[in-house]
Write a protein that holds these residues in place. Structure first.
Motif: not given
Length: 298
Positions: A97-103, A126-127, A173-175, A199-200
């Motif tokens: 959630d804190r990373g706001g990760v998208k598929a 999540m894909g 990487v994105d996250v 970075v989380v």
């Protein structure tokens, strides 16, 4: 509420405190599952006989007393052993959630312990197609590969940031999510994200060796550094739409749906009377177990 404890998991923070001393606000022994035997005045929505997860310190005992806001109801048909991973699963969900990760994102996870492996499973559910991981313990690297990690390496043998840049056409990487609590891993996470990446951190950094030079690693790359530790009465950053209770319900729902393979993560079940042996085993041979649980009888 007073809870008769059935199982209590050993968290990575517990092992850290056992070896190095207590934190200022110690969470030692906070992963208890059991049955409510009594409720105090003002307790609502819980009653004697309810099966619950008690996220409260001091639960390495036959009984623990937990504020109702730190209780999570366990469905009657849920296996007790599955329920023991609710707290680390909630931690993994909070990091996502804190990373706001998208598929469509590429993600790097430093650390393949219980939280890291559940985080991996959550991302795959999540894909998210591309997840890189680093982990020193061989059995945990193998488990991460079995659970779908794109690539896993030993940070002692592979320079993670260079490998990530190689795998992402020098972008990063994105996250990046850091779970090990080691400063070198945090440095790798910061170096592994693209410029202005995220970075989380979901770790305690108690070791004073290997500190990160933020002027070099963080400032010049304009990286966003975000803590995801949902502890010590901190509110959820997305309140009122999200709060810790909703996050915990999400974790319960994931277990109920059976979408996460949590049983392979549960290692030894050790009687509470042999707790010192369990901690010694985790200290001396940390790679042999992913998640160790203390059991209570009677």
């Amino acid at each position: 509420a007073k809870v008769k404890v059935k199982y209590c998991g050993i968290c990575g923070s517990d092992l850290h405190e056992y070896l190095h001393g207590l934190f200022p606000q110690s969470p030692f022994g906070h992963e208890a599952t059991g049955v409510i035997t009594a409720v105090g005045p003002g307790v609502e929505n819980y009653k004697e006989g309810d099966r619950v997860y008690a996220m409260t310190p001091g639960s390495y005992a036959e009984y623990t007393v937990c504020p109702q806001e730190h209780l999570i109801r366990i469905p009657d048909d849920m296996d007790w052993r599955r329920a023991t991973v609710l707290e680390p699963l909630a931690g993994a969900a909070y990091a996502i959630d804190r990373g706001g990760v998208k598929a469509s994102d590429t993600v790097f996870i430093a650390g393949a312990g219980p939280v890291g492996l559940m985080l991996l499973m959550g991302l795959k559910a999540m894909g998210v197609r591309t997840v890189y991981m680093s982990e020193m313990m061989e059995n945990r690297r193998k488990k991460a590969e079995e659970l779908g990690a794109t690539m896993v390496w030993n940070p002692l043998d592979v320079k993670g940031p260079g490998k990530i840049k190689e795998l992402t056409d020098n972008r990063g990487v994105d996250v990046a999510i850091e779970l090990s609590g080691a400063y070198p891993a945090l440095r790798d996470a910061i170096r592994g994200v693209h410029k202005e990446g995220l970075v989380v951190t979901a770790s305690y950094y108690g070791d004073q060796a290997g500190r990160v030079d933020f002027s070099r690693e963080w400032h010049h790359n304009r990286v966003t550094l975000r803590s995801s530790m949902p502890v010590w009465e901190c509110s959820h950053r997305s309140q009122p739409m999200w709060d810790m209770a909703r996050l915990e319900r999400t974790a319960v729902g994931l277990l109920e749906q059976g979408r996460l393979q949590v049983k392979p993560l549960i290692g030894a079940r050790v009687p509470f009377e042999r707790a010192a042996e369990a901690y010694a085993l985790l200290d001396q041979r940390p790679g042999e177990r992913v998640k160790t649980i203390l059991t209570y009888t009677g």
